[in-house]
Every structure is written in structure tokens, then in C-alpha cells.
Scaffold this active site. Sequence first.
Site, mmCIF file in Angstrom:
data_model
loop_
_atom_site.group_PDB
_atom_site.id
_atom_site.type_symbol
_atom_site.label_atom_id
_atom_site.label_comp_id
_atom_site.label_asym_id
_atom_site.label_seq_id
_atom_site.Cartn_x
_atom_site.Cartn_y
_atom_site.Cartn_z
ATOM 1 N N ASP A 86 -8.568 7.162 -8.877
ATOM 2 C CA ASP A 86 -8.399 5.929 -8.119
ATOM 3 C C ASP A 86 -8.466 4.761 -9.111
ATOM 4 O OD1 ASP A 86 -8.509 4.140 -5.840
ATOM 5 O OD2 ASP A 86 -9.503 5.762 -4.746
ATOM 6 N N ASP B 158 -5.506 1.256 -5.719
ATOM 7 C CA ASP B 158 -6.239 0.643 -4.613
ATOM 8 C C ASP B 158 -5.772 -0.791 -4.349
ATOM 9 O OD1 ASP B 158 -8.669 0.779 -2.812
ATOM 10 O OD2 ASP B 158 -9.165 -1.006 -3.968
ATOM 11 N N GLU C 210 -1.537 2.052 -2.546
ATOM 12 C CA GLU C 210 -2.027 1.698 -1.207
ATOM 13 C C GLU C 210 -1.489 0.306 -0.900
ATOM 14 O OE1 GLU C 210 -6.198 1.168 1.245
ATOM 15 O OE2 GLU C 210 -5.907 0.222 -0.696
ATOM 16 N N ASP D 226 -11.243 5.787 4.811
ATOM 17 C CA ASP D 226 -11.362 4.521 5.550
ATOM 18 C C ASP D 226 -11.114 4.689 7.045
ATOM 19 O OD1 ASP D 226 -11.868 3.017 3.260
ATOM 20 O OD2 ASP D 226 -9.757 2.529 2.939
HETATM 21 O O1 ISL Z 1 -4.593 -4.527 3.791
HETATM 22 C C1 ISL Z 1 -5.408 -4.111 4.564
HETATM 23 C C2 ISL Z 1 -5.060 -4.126 5.988
HETATM 24 O O2 ISL Z 1 -3.748 -4.554 6.172
HETATM 25 C C3 ISL Z 1 -6.747 -3.580 4.177
HETATM 26 O O3 ISL Z 1 -6.947 -2.513 5.020
HETATM 27 C C4 ISL Z 1 -6.919 -3.149 2.715
HETATM 28 O O4 ISL Z 1 -5.730 -2.816 2.109
HETATM 29 C C5 ISL Z 1 -7.848 -1.979 2.598
HETATM 30 O O5 ISL Z 1 -9.063 -2.313 3.182
HETATM 31 C C6 ISL Z 1 -8.084 -1.619 1.168
HETATM 32 O O6 ISL Z 1 -8.926 -0.493 1.107
HETATM 33 C C7 ISL Z 1 -9.263 -0.037 -0.165
HETATM 34 O O7 ISL Z 1 -9.937 -1.033 -0.927
HETATM 35 C C8 ISL Z 1 -11.204 -1.438 -0.442
HETATM 36 C C9 ISL Z 1 -12.133 -0.247 -0.169
HETATM 37 O O8 ISL Z 1 -13.268 -0.663 0.533
HETATM 38 C C10 ISL Z 1 -11.436 0.838 0.632
HETATM 39 O O9 ISL Z 1 -12.285 1.961 0.763
HETATM 40 C C11 ISL Z 1 -10.162 1.180 -0.099
HETATM 41 O O10 ISL Z 1 -9.465 2.254 0.493
HETATM 42 C C12 ISL Z 1 -11.801 -2.327 -1.483
HETATM 43 O O11 ISL Z 1 -11.716 -1.742 -2.743
#
Ligand code: ISL
Length: 550
Positions: A104, A205, A256, A324
Site C-alpha cells: 500500500d 491510497d 484507489e 473500509d
Molecule cells: O473519496 C472518498 C469518498 O468519495 C473517500 O472514501 C476516500 O477516498 C477514502 O476514505 C480513502 O480511504 C483510504 O485512505 C484513508 C484510510 O483511512 C482508508 O482506510 C483508506 O482505504 C486515509 O489514508
Amino acid sequence: MVLAKDTDQLWWRSAIGYQIYPRSFQDSNHDGIGDLKGITSRFPYLKWLGVDFIWLNPIYTSPNIDNGYDIADFQNVASEYGTLDDLKTLINSAHQQNIRVIMDLVVNHTSNQHFWFQEAQTSRDNPYHDFYIWQPNHNDQAPNNWTNFTGDSVWTYNQATDEWYFHLFAPEQPDLNWENQSVQTEIIKIITWWSEQNIDGFRLDALSHLKKMPFDTLQSTDDYQFEIFANNPGIEVFLSLLHQTFQSLHLMTIGEAGGVHADTAKFWTGSQGFIDMIFELEHQVRQTQVPPRANRNHLLTRLTAWENTLNTDGWLGLYLENHDQPRSITVYGNDNPLAAKSLATLLLSLRGTPFIYQGEELGMTNMLFTTPDQIDDPPTYHDYQRFLAAGISTDVALKQATSWSRDNARTPMQWTNFGFSDNELNSKNTWMVTNPNTTFLNYQKNRQDPKSVLNYYHKLIHLRRKDEVLKSGRFQSYDIGHPDILIFTRYLLPDKRLILINLASTPQSISIPHSILSENWHTIISTIEPTPEISPTMQLQPFQSIIWYN
Ligand code: ISL
Ligand code: CA
């Protein structure tokens, strides 16, 4: 051993991934926390299951405000998971068994404990100051009223410089300033260093959030309030820099991309794009908060839209669960194992690279949280206290806060009656509570039961592994006007596969379109045996999904 990186650069297109949440996968030393040695010890299982690569959630040094998504040292392993040597052993051992390893990469932000931020916050002249995003203080007011992903202001005041710094997540996760070339250079060094450790790629991420809008932009207050943080003009500069680096190092990438919609996906992945695959965040929407239920029709229609958009160019990372999201068997299927099989059929027959999230293949469910101290996720606890403050009773507040909580996905893997520990005493000492249903819903029991969710996954995975059509065929859907049923083909002419996904929890009677019936189909697999022949009208049992080959 190093897997040949340049001979098979598109290996990920025909691969099946498995996401590991290291804290909860396998504890090897009885401290109640999953670790690297634990993961390595489970490769024979992953081999048996039939996966080609693993994605590890962050294992770097971190104060764990956000369970590792707040990185304090990008080039070291958190001591509770083991050492860098343990990681080298893990990577070697994975490669020996032909399993690739994806890490990650969290570079939208760092931990506030990272050396860069520790320095940056001390003075405006510090060489690391501009590694982060600052605005001067005026009248003790935050620079604007933007709300971040955790529901708070994006700004936190810093006394030493009389400034505010920007954070899309917790205040302990300051955002990096990607406009600063020194930041870009440092990140590239980190990526290069990891490549030298022989990893095979990165899950990127929060990738869509790297570029910020001017701070005088108005944030909307409706459902679209987070659009202001996603896919902003100018992000292509950062993405193409990353792209060049990944290309030159032969690293696979999956981004992501929250807030990126199907219509702009081609800008992200494919021949004009920057990353190999995309994780979209559109397919899951809530139908009810308690009990946690998601909209099945929305799932099927959004996935269809994504499949259509990326049918000829670009590639989708397919998933129904991750760290998540609550458990899919719960939100789409009321904990019914047949629903888990139906969802597995969907995940493993679409075009894209499927990712199985640990425990999904066992049909692991959401957890019923009974006391507030079982909550681990800070945003969940935050919600709980907000509900209490609004005068809601303890029981109801706990239910409401935990029903969709990320904690549901983070309970320890259910290998045995005791979860991820090997005895009753140790099972009481885990970093997070084990779901009590591990006494009857676990790997050992699943493996022995020929009708289990696990054995269905095993069968499907091996079906896909040896079928070029399921791996790379194109997608075509047929509208039968039923909200919970999706019918589609995958084709690599002259070969075709016909897939019927039924997410309805009651019996259904459906008509199969004539254009489909004109072909010869033979049955391959069904969530409910015996696998039925295709016919003009079909009586489907709840969650009965079927695959036919021509
Ligand atoms: O963009 C979003 C919704 O449209 C958010 O959901 C965002 O992209 C998401 O929360 C990102 O998640 C990732 O980064 C976070 C972490 O807490 C999560 O576990 C991870 O999957 C911060 O690093
Ligand atoms: Ca441990």
C-alpha cells in the site's frame, strides 16, 4: 527469488488478488496482533485457494491513529508486525510459491510523527516546511470552511508558525504538498527503494485526492461535498510523474479513486491513463442504516456501467469488500451463505482483476458490537459519542454507530473456533474482538464441508484460472428488467460464457431473452445444485446464480 518482471508485464490482467489486513490475518507470537510471520505461514492456504498475488494493507512504522494509514517511516516495518528481514522472508517465500506482493502506498499524507512534519511544524524557514500545505492565520479563523472526510475542518492550527495546516483525514494525517518538487523527488526515492525490495506493485491510497482546489472554492453542502477533493484539474501532472516511475520499475499499480466516475475512468486507466487498474468507490450505497443493508440494484447497475466503460480499454479492480466496508454477506445478503456464493459468482465472473478480502471467502459476517469498548475505529467512536450527545440511548447509539463501521471488516480472521489464535486464552487477548460466530463459522469447518462458501470459492477460482474467456473476454449485459438480477455474457469469440447473478432473497420467476436462447448452453456451476438447464422461463431459488458455457 525474483519473479521475472519484464517478461509478463500484463500478468495482473489474468490474476486473482487477495487483500490482507495484517493486523487481523494471523498472529504468530500470541501478542494478539497479526504479523508478517503469520502471513508467511498462510501461503500454502493462499496457494490452495488459487490466488496469484496479495495486497498488504500498510505495515510501515506508524502511531496507528488510522491503523497504519498514518505513516511515520516509509522505509521501515512497524515493530508489532516484525522486522524488515521478516518482510524480506515474506516476499521471497511468496515469490517461491508464485505469489506476487503488492504494498500500500500512502502518499496523500503522512503521520504527524513523520520526521518531515516534525521539522515542518517548527518554523516557516525549515527546509521541510513546504512539504505540507499551510495557510497563514488571520483572526484565529480557519482559512476556509471545508469539511474533510472525517467530518471535521480540513484545517488545524499550528502555534509555532502561527499557521493552519491542511488534512483531508485526521489532524494526525497532514496532507503532503504535491506542488513541491522536493516532495515528488522524495516519494520517487521511496518507490524506487521498495522496488529494490522486490515487491511487484502498489495499491495507491487516496490517489484521486493529491491535487487540491484553490482555497477560495466553495464546497457544496449536499451529497457531492467531497467532489471538491477528487480528480481536480492539474492532477494529471502528478499522476504522469508517478506513471513514469512505475513504468520504469515495472511495478503494477492499482489506484484507489474515490470521486472518480465511470465516465472519466479512461483518463485514469487504459492506453491514455496513468495506472494499470482502478478501484472505483461508486458501487455501494446504503439502503438502511440499521440493520446495515445496501442497495443491490445500485450495485448491479454501477458495476455494469463500469464494465461497459472499460470494456475495450482500461481495467477495473473488482471488489465487494475491503478494510473500509462492512461485510458483503451482511449488507447484500442478510448473512445468508447462499448470498455469499452469489456475490462470489459476481466477483469472479466480471471483466477485471478480482480482489478477495480476507474472510470474504469464508462468508465472514458483520459483528454484533455489544459494548463501546469493542470499537476500534476512531470515526466510529466519534459517531457513537455524537449519537449519545444527541440524547440517543447507549444501546441504540452503539447499533447505529457500528452497523456500517469499518470495524466490521477488521475483526480477526476466523481460522478456528478461536479466531486467529490457537487457544481459548490467547483468543481473549486480541487487538480487536473476535466475532463470536467463529465457533461455528471458521476455516476449519468450511474446509471440511463440501457445500461451504469456501469450497464454492475454491471451485470458482479454479474455474476462472483455467478459462481464458472469464479472464479476458469482453462483457455484454442483457436487460431483463429485474432490479436484483443481472444477466451478462463474457465472450472471446467463438467462446461465450453466460452468467446469471441473482441477489434476490425470495424465489423469482424470470424470462430469458430470445437472443440468448438461440445459442446452445451447457451448465457449469450454480450456487444451488443441481445446476439447472437454461429455459425460456426459469424459477430461481433465493440467491441462485448460475454460469453456462457455449
Ligand atoms: O473519496 C472518498 C469518498 O468519495 C473517500 O472514501 C476516500 O477516498 C477514502 O476514505 C480513502 O480511504 C483510504 O485512505 C484513508 C484510510 O483511512 C482508508 O482506510 C483508506 O482505504 C486515509 O489514508
Ligand atoms: Ca503477533
